[in-house]
Design an enzyme around this catalytic site. Structure first.
Site, PDB file in Angstrom:
ATOM      1  N   ARG A  93      43.051  42.445  49.703  1.00 32.69           N
ATOM      2  CA  ARG A  93      44.470  42.690  49.939  1.00 32.69           C
ATOM      3  C   ARG A  93      44.980  43.508  48.763  1.00 32.69           C
ATOM      4  O   ARG A  93      44.456  43.423  47.650  1.00 32.69           O
ATOM      5  CB  ARG A  93      45.248  41.382  50.028  1.00 32.69           C
ATOM      6  CG  ARG A  93      44.802  40.449  51.148  1.00 32.69           C
ATOM      7  CD  ARG A  93      45.585  39.149  51.103  1.00 32.69           C
ATOM      8  NE  ARG A  93      45.220  38.245  52.201  1.00 32.69           N
ATOM      9  CZ  ARG A  93      44.252  37.356  52.154  1.00 32.69           C
ATOM     10  NH1 ARG A  93      43.531  37.225  51.031  1.00 32.69           N
ATOM     11  NH2 ARG A  93      43.978  36.592  53.189  1.00 32.69           N
ATOM     12  N   LYS A 131      45.114  34.131  48.819  1.00 25.70           N
ATOM     13  CA  LYS A 131      46.214  33.281  49.286  1.00 25.70           C
ATOM     14  C   LYS A 131      45.865  31.814  49.092  1.00 25.70           C
ATOM     15  O   LYS A 131      44.712  31.409  49.226  1.00 25.70           O
ATOM     16  CB  LYS A 131      46.498  33.555  50.767  1.00 25.70           C
ATOM     17  CG  LYS A 131      47.185  34.892  51.026  1.00 25.70           C
ATOM     18  CD  LYS A 131      47.554  35.017  52.491  1.00 25.70           C
ATOM     19  CE  LYS A 131      48.338  36.304  52.752  1.00 25.70           C
ATOM     20  NZ  LYS A 131      48.715  36.440  54.177  1.00 25.70           N
ATOM     21  N   HIS A 144      46.844  48.189  54.071  1.00 22.80           N
ATOM     22  CA  HIS A 144      46.300  46.978  54.691  1.00 22.80           C
ATOM     23  C   HIS A 144      45.346  47.323  55.828  1.00 22.80           C
ATOM     24  O   HIS A 144      44.426  46.547  56.136  1.00 22.80           O
ATOM     25  CB  HIS A 144      47.434  46.094  55.206  1.00 22.80           C
ATOM     26  CG  HIS A 144      47.028  44.667  55.423  1.00 22.80           C
ATOM     27  ND1 HIS A 144      46.619  43.843  54.391  1.00 22.80           N
ATOM     28  CD2 HIS A 144      46.935  43.920  56.556  1.00 22.80           C
ATOM     29  CE1 HIS A 144      46.308  42.654  54.864  1.00 22.80           C
ATOM     30  NE2 HIS A 144      46.489  42.671  56.182  1.00 22.80           N
ATOM     31  N   ARG A 202      41.805  47.284  54.713  1.00 22.62           N
ATOM     32  CA  ARG A 202      41.189  45.956  54.664  1.00 22.62           C
ATOM     33  C   ARG A 202      40.683  45.543  56.039  1.00 22.62           C
ATOM     34  O   ARG A 202      39.560  45.038  56.172  1.00 22.62           O
ATOM     35  CB  ARG A 202      42.208  44.947  54.132  1.00 22.62           C
ATOM     36  CG  ARG A 202      41.804  43.479  54.278  1.00 22.62           C
ATOM     37  CD  ARG A 202      42.855  42.597  53.630  1.00 22.62           C
ATOM     38  NE  ARG A 202      42.857  41.236  54.155  1.00 22.62           N
ATOM     39  CZ  ARG A 202      42.050  40.261  53.741  1.00 22.62           C
ATOM     40  NH1 ARG A 202      41.148  40.525  52.810  1.00 22.62           N
ATOM     41  NH2 ARG A 202      42.130  39.057  54.250  1.00 22.62           N
ATOM     42  N   HIS A 252      39.994  34.410  54.670  1.00 24.94           N
ATOM     43  CA  HIS A 252      41.048  33.918  55.568  1.00 24.94           C
ATOM     44  C   HIS A 252      40.977  32.400  55.659  1.00 24.94           C
ATOM     45  O   HIS A 252      39.907  31.832  55.832  1.00 24.94           O
ATOM     46  CB  HIS A 252      40.869  34.506  56.978  1.00 24.94           C
ATOM     47  CG  HIS A 252      41.396  35.887  57.103  1.00 24.94           C
ATOM     48  ND1 HIS A 252      41.024  36.735  58.121  1.00 24.94           N
ATOM     49  CD2 HIS A 252      42.272  36.583  56.346  1.00 24.94           C
ATOM     50  CE1 HIS A 252      41.648  37.884  57.994  1.00 24.94           C
ATOM     51  NE2 HIS A 252      42.427  37.820  56.921  1.00 24.94           N
ATOM     52  N   TYR A 290      30.958  29.789  49.027  1.00 33.07           N
ATOM     53  CA  TYR A 290      30.375  31.126  48.902  1.00 33.07           C
ATOM     54  C   TYR A 290      29.378  31.214  47.763  1.00 33.07           C
ATOM     55  O   TYR A 290      28.330  31.843  47.884  1.00 33.07           O
ATOM     56  CB  TYR A 290      31.498  32.158  48.705  1.00 33.07           C
ATOM     57  CG  TYR A 290      30.990  33.565  48.563  1.00 33.07           C
ATOM     58  CD1 TYR A 290      30.725  34.096  47.312  1.00 33.07           C
ATOM     59  CD2 TYR A 290      30.764  34.349  49.679  1.00 33.07           C
ATOM     60  CE1 TYR A 290      30.253  35.387  47.179  1.00 33.07           C
ATOM     61  CE2 TYR A 290      30.287  35.638  49.558  1.00 33.07           C
ATOM     62  CZ  TYR A 290      30.035  36.155  48.303  1.00 33.07           C
ATOM     63  OH  TYR A 290      29.562  37.422  48.181  1.00 33.07           O
TER      64      TYR A 290
END
Length: 323
Positions: A177, A202, A270, A273, A295, A304
């Site tokens: 982002r 986020k 955006h 992305r 997300h 991860y």
């Protein structure tokens, strides 16, 4: 049906006309969202507005500001009437869904804090949301957009052109982002052979994404040309005054590049992305996308670091068109 509230009626609980016991509960809830949940300021502001609209509606609906007893007696029909009222004001499904989420959180808070229980709002179904199709850039347009900074602003200093190219390359090359790219510090910069990047996304969730050689080279070129000597704790991308770069600068540069290159209005930062994800998906890298985009609605990103990095990098570099 409730009448339309006057402008500014949500500026404070007093303006809404909330009963004292409800006002105290609302204030406690907002403090909980801010301190314990650590929600972003704009999210708390939106929830405050949603709850304020609901309380104002109930005041009109019941003929007076509801106290806690009346609030705990609110029915599913009352909640649906509120949503219908908001819909009559041309409020979209996404905003209505957020309002209902805020109300559910508030009533759940009341129950957990011992005010009382009301499951009526929880029984109301969420409004159906339209399926949003991401705006994408085809491969050639995405590449042109990244490399079009010098075309868009031929008189700009060379270091700012290199900076903007580096930012856009990270958006497309690593699926960042714009806020994530501009929040990077020099200490975390993808330079000196570093092939991954740790990103705070986020919800304060950290994920690790691979960095292509072309993106690493773009960042290194920008740092070589940057007139200010940046320390490890400085923002990686800065403006002409030495402060952290504003997203608006990148957005304006892309707007100029679109005009210079004849690209459509859908070619935005955006969109790069989204294009990153779509171009990987077209190459069969579905599992990588779930981990790289970060997300909340996809697989959790916290695992991860346990994935075999060499295997993921190999899949990434073989799939991404800029590899």
């Amino acid at each position: 049906m409730a009448s339309k509230p006057q402008e500014g009626v949500y500026q404070g609980l007093a303006a809404i006309g909330t009963a004292p016991d409800v006002a105290a509960a609302v204030e406690a809830w907002l403090a909980y969202l801010t301190t314990e949940r650590d929600l972003a300021a704009h999210t708390v502001e939106a929830y405050t507005r949603d709850l304020g609209q609901f309380l104002f509606f109930l005041g009109q609906h019941f003929g007076g500001a509801p106290d806690m007893a009346a609030l705990l007696a609110v029915s599913a029909r009352d909640a649906r009437s509120f949503l219908a009222y908001r819909r009559s004001q041309d409020v979209g499904s996404r905003s209505l869904s957020r309002s209902l989420s805020a109300l559910r959180m508030f009533f759940q808070f009341l129950e957990r804090r011992g005010y009382g229980k009301n499951d009526a709002v929880r029984a109301v179904s969420m409004p159906k949301l339209p399926h949003a199709v991401p705006k994408l850039c085809p491969r050639r347009r995405a590449t042109a957009l990244m490399e079009g900074a010098d075309i868009a602003a031929p008189d700009a200093p060379e270091w700012t052109l290199a900076r903007d190219t580096a930012v856009l390359t990270l958006l497309y090359g690593s699926g960042l982002r714009i806020s994530e790219a501009l929040s990077l510090q020099v200490s975390g910069a993808p330079i000196k052979g570093r092939d991954t990047l740790r990103v705070l996304g986020k919800g304060n969730k950290t994920r690790v994404v691979p960095v292509l050689p072309v993106a690493r080279a773009a960042v290194e070129r920008y740092l070589d040309l940057c007139p200010k000597k940046l320390g490890p704790d400085d923002p990686l991308f800065i403006g002409v005054r030495g402060k952290r770069l504003s997203p608006r600068i990148i957005q304006l540069r892309v707007e100029k590049a679109r005009a210079a290159l004849g690209l459509p209005a859908t070619a935005t930062p955006h969109a790069l992305r989204h294009s990153f994800a779509t171009h990987l998906l077209g190459a069969g890298a579905l599992r990588a996308i779930q981990e790289l985009l970060g997300h909340a609605s996809l697989s959790t990103t916290q695992g991860y670091t346990e994935v075999d990095r060499a295997h993921l990098l190999k899949a990434y570099e073989s799939a991404h068109p800029r590899a």
